[in-house]
Design an enzyme around this catalytic site. Sequence first.
Site, short mmCIF file in Angstrom:
data_model
loop_
_atom_site.label_atom_id
_atom_site.label_comp_id
_atom_site.label_asym_id
_atom_site.label_seq_id
_atom_site.Cartn_x
_atom_site.Cartn_y
_atom_site.Cartn_z
N ARG A 133 -8.11 -0.51 5.31
CA ARG A 133 -7.23 0.52 4.59
C ARG A 133 -6.23 -0.17 4.14
O ARG A 133 -5.29 0.57 3.13
CB ARG A 133 -7.12 1.70 5.47
CG ARG A 133 -8.16 2.59 5.83
CD ARG A 133 -7.98 3.66 6.61
NE ARG A 133 -6.74 4.29 6.08
CZ ARG A 133 -5.67 4.74 7.11
NH1 ARG A 133 -5.58 4.36 8.13
NH2 ARG A 133 -4.60 5.13 6.32
N ASP A 139 5.58 0.63 11.83
CA ASP A 139 4.33 -0.24 11.38
C ASP A 139 4.15 -1.73 12.00
O ASP A 139 3.11 -2.28 11.65
CB ASP A 139 4.01 -0.03 9.98
CG ASP A 139 3.47 1.25 9.61
OD1 ASP A 139 3.06 2.31 10.45
OD2 ASP A 139 3.49 1.52 8.24
N ARG A 153 -4.22 9.83 5.01
CA ARG A 153 -3.18 10.90 5.08
C ARG A 153 -2.27 10.77 3.77
O ARG A 153 -1.77 11.94 3.46
CB ARG A 153 -2.27 10.59 6.32
CG ARG A 153 -2.77 10.77 7.49
CD ARG A 153 -1.69 10.37 8.73
NE ARG A 153 -2.48 10.59 10.01
CZ ARG A 153 -2.41 11.75 10.75
NH1 ARG A 153 -1.65 12.68 10.27
NH2 ARG A 153 -2.98 11.92 11.76
N ASP A 192 4.78 20.16 7.60
CA ASP A 192 5.68 21.21 7.33
C ASP A 192 7.10 21.04 6.58
O ASP A 192 7.63 22.09 6.09
CB ASP A 192 5.94 22.14 8.63
CG ASP A 192 5.85 21.28 10.02
OD1 ASP A 192 4.99 20.41 9.94
OD2 ASP A 192 6.51 21.89 11.01
N LEU A 193 7.48 19.76 6.74
CA LEU A 193 8.85 19.53 6.50
C LEU A 193 8.42 19.40 4.75
O LEU A 193 9.61 20.07 4.00
CB LEU A 193 9.44 18.24 6.74
CG LEU A 193 9.76 18.12 8.20
CD1 LEU A 193 10.26 16.75 8.70
CD2 LEU A 193 10.82 19.23 8.80
N ARG A 215 1.64 14.03 12.39
CA ARG A 215 2.42 13.62 11.39
C ARG A 215 2.45 14.74 10.54
O ARG A 215 2.20 14.86 9.32
CB ARG A 215 2.07 12.47 10.37
CG ARG A 215 1.99 11.25 11.40
CD ARG A 215 1.97 10.00 10.45
NE ARG A 215 0.71 9.41 10.10
CZ ARG A 215 0.22 8.05 9.66
NH1 ARG A 215 1.30 7.64 9.23
NH2 ARG A 215 -0.85 7.91 9.44
N PRO A 216 3.22 15.96 10.98
CA PRO A 216 3.25 17.36 10.36
C PRO A 216 3.87 17.19 9.03
O PRO A 216 4.57 16.55 8.67
CB PRO A 216 4.13 18.26 11.35
CG PRO A 216 4.92 17.22 11.88
CD PRO A 216 4.12 16.02 12.22
N ILE A 251 9.06 6.81 16.62
CA ILE A 251 8.56 7.55 15.44
C ILE A 251 7.39 8.38 15.71
O ILE A 251 7.29 9.44 15.30
CB ILE A 251 8.24 6.59 14.31
CG1 ILE A 251 9.37 5.58 14.31
CG2 ILE A 251 7.86 7.35 13.15
CD1 ILE A 251 10.85 6.39 13.81
N CYS A 287 -5.14 8.21 10.57
CA CYS A 287 -5.35 7.23 11.87
C CYS A 287 -4.97 8.41 13.08
O CYS A 287 -4.30 9.29 12.89
CB CYS A 287 -4.54 6.25 11.93
SG CYS A 287 -4.78 4.89 10.72
N LYS A 299 0.91 -1.19 0.09
CA LYS A 299 -0.01 0.01 -0.11
C LYS A 299 0.70 1.10 -0.14
O LYS A 299 0.53 2.23 -0.77
CB LYS A 299 -0.78 -0.03 1.18
CG LYS A 299 -1.68 1.31 1.57
CD LYS A 299 -2.41 1.25 2.64
CE LYS A 299 -1.57 1.57 4.03
NZ LYS A 299 -1.44 3.04 4.05
N ASN A 300 1.95 1.13 0.78
CA ASN A 300 2.66 2.45 1.13
C ASN A 300 3.81 2.61 -0.29
O ASN A 300 4.31 3.68 -0.40
CB ASN A 300 3.39 2.49 2.43
CG ASN A 300 2.55 2.43 3.44
OD1 ASN A 300 1.36 3.04 3.43
ND2 ASN A 300 3.09 2.14 4.55
#
Length: 431
Positions: free
Chosen positions: A407, A315, A95, A127-128, A124-125, A337, A119, A22-23
Amino acid sequence: MDKFLIKGGKALRGSVPVSGAKNSALPVMAAALLTADKVVVRNVPKVRDLVTMSKLLAFMDAKVSAGTVPASDYEIQAPRLNHAEAPYELVKTMRASILTLGPLMARVGVARVSLPGGCAIGARPVDLHLKALEQMGAEIATSHGYIDAKVHRNGSRGRRLKGAHIVFEKITVTGTENILMAAALAEGETVLENAAREPEVTDLILMLRKMGAEICGDGTSTLRIRGVKELHGTEHTVIPDRIEAGTFLVAGAMTDGDLTITNCQPKHLGAVIAKLQQAGVQIEISDATTVRARGAKKLAAADVTTEEYPGFATDMQAQYMALATQAEGTSVITETIFENRYLHASEMVRMGANISVNGREAIVRGPAQLSGTTVQASDLRASAGLVLAGLVATGETLIDRVYHIDRGYEGIVEKLRGVGAQIERVHSPGS
């Protein structure tokens, strides 16, 4: 809402095939926006997040052909993008919608993307991602839950990003993927330091390179991308899902079973395999796509700390916690994390587990005799951890809110039933 009903106590035996990652499929499908040509993506897992991504691409006026949805193969072609927007209504549960930001900025120089949902596992910002795009010439504002980004026109260059030297303050997988896609069509060279090294990032690089991108540094923390004027279509097969493979390895181990995991890549499972062996699990790697796990009569406690790849994946933390409840001794699990990824611990305690959480550290004392009860899933991987706990619990376990697991795991009920688990999906009225 659907639920899972599990009757525990069965040792799992047999063979389980692993679906596509998925990722990996999510950024690969987003990358199809970078070209007007047709892109064919194969080995896509039939899970909810990929259906959402296909709907999002179609909203942007890409032609998405898959026969039936969900599908394992998608044909995507975006000759023009009339809607450079990822609306909240489409992406509130996913996300990974943020992965359209880089391709949109690279292709048309404007984007409006809803701040991602998903989730409840902590911040999990993004801004980066945004800081990196600003270094590449983008103007970015956030308001009313949306990111509005644009590149000003510059004569014949149009709305084209420019290369930059970017150093991520913190390793970010989606940030690395977004900037890889943005830089592929940028003017000049982009150097990306402290980049993520996950196999899913490397898989995206391989696809982009097949599309004509000039990228070097695969598998390292420094990537160099020399922008090209345009990319072309390609076909790409998504790598197997290492988290699904790891989940089934744990299932075989903690049920004292004997499971052979096929269609996987054991080389991506190094940290998980090493930790399972430390816990007493017998692991055999017969070839490049097959790994076998045989449970020990007595599992041994072993500490684990989640880290970026090639370390132990966050995960896999919930699944390992389920195994630790059955191990002899005390296991200390440290989550580095995400700051809020122990919501499954309290549900396992309700089942009889001896777990205490203090900040980012969870102490698991075992072995514990788990007993079935009603529990609630809080996120995708927590769902998997609770399923594993249910497989060894006495009596019946009813897991609520399993839309989370839908998901990210293709046909998990059918796959587990195929190796002897007593598990069924219970449809709620109106679902």
